[in-house]
Design an enzyme around this catalytic site. Structure first.
Site, short mmCIF file in Angstrom:
data_model
loop_
_atom_site.label_atom_id
_atom_site.label_comp_id
_atom_site.label_asym_id
_atom_site.label_seq_id
_atom_site.Cartn_x
_atom_site.Cartn_y
_atom_site.Cartn_z
N LYS A 138 -1.44 -5.53 2.02
CA LYS A 138 -2.24 -6.70 2.36
C LYS A 138 -2.77 -6.63 3.79
CE LYS A 138 1.41 -9.81 0.72
NZ LYS A 138 2.59 -9.17 1.28
N LYS A 185 0.42 3.48 0.80
CA LYS A 185 0.39 2.44 -0.24
C LYS A 185 -0.67 1.38 0.11
CE LYS A 185 3.54 -1.17 1.28
NZ LYS A 185 4.20 -2.36 0.82
N LYS A 188 6.44 -0.62 9.67
CA LYS A 188 5.89 -1.88 10.18
C LYS A 188 5.99 -1.97 11.70
CE LYS A 188 6.05 -5.23 6.34
NZ LYS A 188 5.76 -4.47 5.20
N1 AQP Z 1 0.95 -0.88 -3.04
C1 AQP Z 1 1.92 -1.41 -3.75
N2 AQP Z 1 2.17 -0.93 -4.99
C2 AQP Z 1 3.17 -1.47 -5.74
N3 AQP Z 1 3.95 -2.48 -5.33
C3 AQP Z 1 3.71 -2.99 -4.10
N4 AQP Z 1 4.29 -3.98 -3.40
C4 AQP Z 1 3.70 -4.09 -2.20
N5 AQP Z 1 2.72 -3.19 -2.09
C5 AQP Z 1 2.70 -2.48 -3.25
C6 AQP Z 1 5.36 -4.80 -3.92
O1 AQP Z 1 4.95 -6.15 -3.78
C7 AQP Z 1 6.09 -6.94 -3.51
C8 AQP Z 1 5.80 -7.86 -2.36
O2 AQP Z 1 5.93 -7.30 -1.21
P1 AQP Z 1 5.96 -8.20 0.10
O3 AQP Z 1 4.74 -8.97 0.26
O4 AQP Z 1 7.20 -8.98 0.13
O5 AQP Z 1 6.04 -7.12 1.17
P2 AQP Z 1 5.28 -5.82 1.41
O6 AQP Z 1 5.95 -4.72 0.63
O7 AQP Z 1 5.30 -5.67 2.87
O8 AQP Z 1 3.81 -5.99 0.85
P3 AQP Z 1 2.48 -5.48 1.51
O9 AQP Z 1 1.38 -5.69 0.54
O10 AQP Z 1 2.63 -4.11 2.06
O11 AQP Z 1 2.27 -6.51 2.66
P4 AQP Z 1 2.04 -6.36 4.22
O12 AQP Z 1 0.88 -5.43 4.43
O13 AQP Z 1 1.77 -7.72 4.66
O14 AQP Z 1 3.30 -5.84 4.80
C9 AQP Z 1 7.26 -6.01 -3.33
O15 AQP Z 1 7.99 -5.98 -4.53
C10 AQP Z 1 6.61 -4.67 -3.09
O16 AQP Z 1 7.41 -3.62 -3.55
#
Ligand code: AQP
Length: 337
Positions: free
Chosen positions: A207, A204, A115
């Site tokens: 969002k 992965k 990040k």
């Molecule tokens: N690609 C993924 N596959 C499976 N699980 C996923 N998670 C995130 N991406 C995947 C799971 O979703 C939960 C929420 O995560 P979060 O929003 O708290 O944080 P994150 O991991 O940072 O999610 P993103 O989608 O990657 O968001 P951005 O891009 O905003 O940083 C967690 O349980 C995570 O494991």
């Protein structure tokens, strides 16, 4: 009673990765165990602001909670829904745990590295995110924390902080969450879930990735989502095989097909193994995603804001009670009370 806990940031609409990796497993666990376990589902709104918020945060928070209901979450006396910032003990325990964690272990977190990569200056929240997550878990003595594979390292860090704290104070103040391998078993999976980016399947699905076609959002029209699957990156090997290393695009499609239909991955892999038409596989997965989104969005549109606020009322009163009691034990151990 054991506690199962999870939360998803509300910085934007959620992706299919969030849904399949964390939200749906949590809903299934809640429905299976809520007669013998406390089920805590919270919106980490303080975590949501470590990065730019896409849209209105309050709207995102309520929508995030509606997603659980649309995914079929049962609501009963053991299911608690709350917002992190409405339970001040989370921030307080985070500070205390900051004084237990080391710079070295926190700097090793892959999510922090990813990040902060390419950012000229990165906010401290991005660095401190896993410590706040540890507080989120430890305040409620949660043993089970269903998360996607990308968050396993944070669960391991939580275990280490809890063990260090207990060792230092000679008391079992914190319940240690179970090892991530056992979390996976508890979720009924053979492995952690990591849904891949559709355009670059070595990464992965996230969002915040800018490219629209790299991710399926839960508010995409079913037709738009199907098109994204049809344009997913594959490879030139010409055979369908589950091999995340050499064929991440094809493997990702097989994984999505299994998860969306709640079928064992092995079964789906077996069905497609030896086949060569990537087009046929994409059509099948596109159809499955389309059906899933159509059903999900129909259920979502029937849930009102009032329903969510009613659940928040009960959930936040429960959460403050439990969290404040645990925080007090910690404050006493440190001599703060
Ligand atoms: N690609 C993924 N596959 C499976 N699980 C996923 N998670 C995130 N991406 C995947 C799971 O979703 C939960 C929420 O995560 P979060 O929003 O708290 O944080 P994150 O991991 O940072 O999610 P993103 O989608 O990657 O968001 P951005 O891009 O905003 O940083 C967690 O349980 C995570 O494991």
């Amino acid at each position: 009673m054991k506690t199962i806990l999870t939360g998803l940031r509300s910085n934007s609409v959620l992706t299919l990765g969030n849904y399949l990796g964390a939200l749906l497993p949590m809903v299934r666990l809640a429905n299976k165990h809520s007669n013998e376990a406390q089920v805590n589902i919270f919106v980490p709104d303080l975590h949501s602001i470590i990065s730019e918020v896409d849209g209105d945060l309050q709207t995102n928070i309520i929508r995030n909670l509606k997603y659980y209901l649309a995914a079929g979450l049962v609501t009963n006396d053991n299911v608690h829904i709350y917002r992190q910032s409405h339970v001040p003990a989370h921030s307080e325990l985070c500070w205390i745990l900051n004084c237990v964690a080391t710079m070295g272990e926190t700097s090793r977190m892959i999510q922090y590295k990813e990040k902060s990569k390419g950012q000229e200056s990165c906010n401290v929240g991005i660095f401190d995110y896993p410590i706040l997550m540890a507080a989120d878990i430890l305040l409620y003595s949660a043993e089970y924390v269903p998360v996607g594979e990308d968050q396993f390292q944070h669960v391991e860090l939580t275990r280490n902080l809890a063990m260090r704290f207990n060792h230092r104070f000679g008391e079992d103040i914190f319940t240690i969450p179970v090892k991530t391998a056992d979390q996976v078993k508890f979720m009924g999976l053979s492995d952690g879930v990591r849904v891949r980016d559709l355009l670059d399947p070595t990464k992965k699905m996230s969002k915040s990735t800018k490219a629209e076609n790299s991710k399926i959002m839960l508010d995409d029209t079913p037709e738009k989502a199907a098109k994204k699957i049809m344009s997913a990156t594959t490879d030139s090997l010409g055979k369908i095989k589950f091999d995340m290393f050499n064929q991440p695009g094809i493997s990702n499609l097989l994984q999505i097909e299994a998860l969306v239909n709640d079928r064992p991955l092995d079964e789906v892999v077996e069905e497609w193994s030896g086949k060569t038409s990537y087009g046929d596989l994409k059509k099948q997965v596109a159809e499955s995603v389309k059906t899933m989104l159509t059903n999900f969005q129909t259920k979502l549109s029937a849930i009102s804001d009032e329903q969510v606020y009613e659940l928040l009322n009960e959930g936040e009163s429960y959460a403050n009670k439990v969290a404040n009691a645990k925080l007090y034990e910690v404050q006493k151990a440190f001599g703060l009370r």
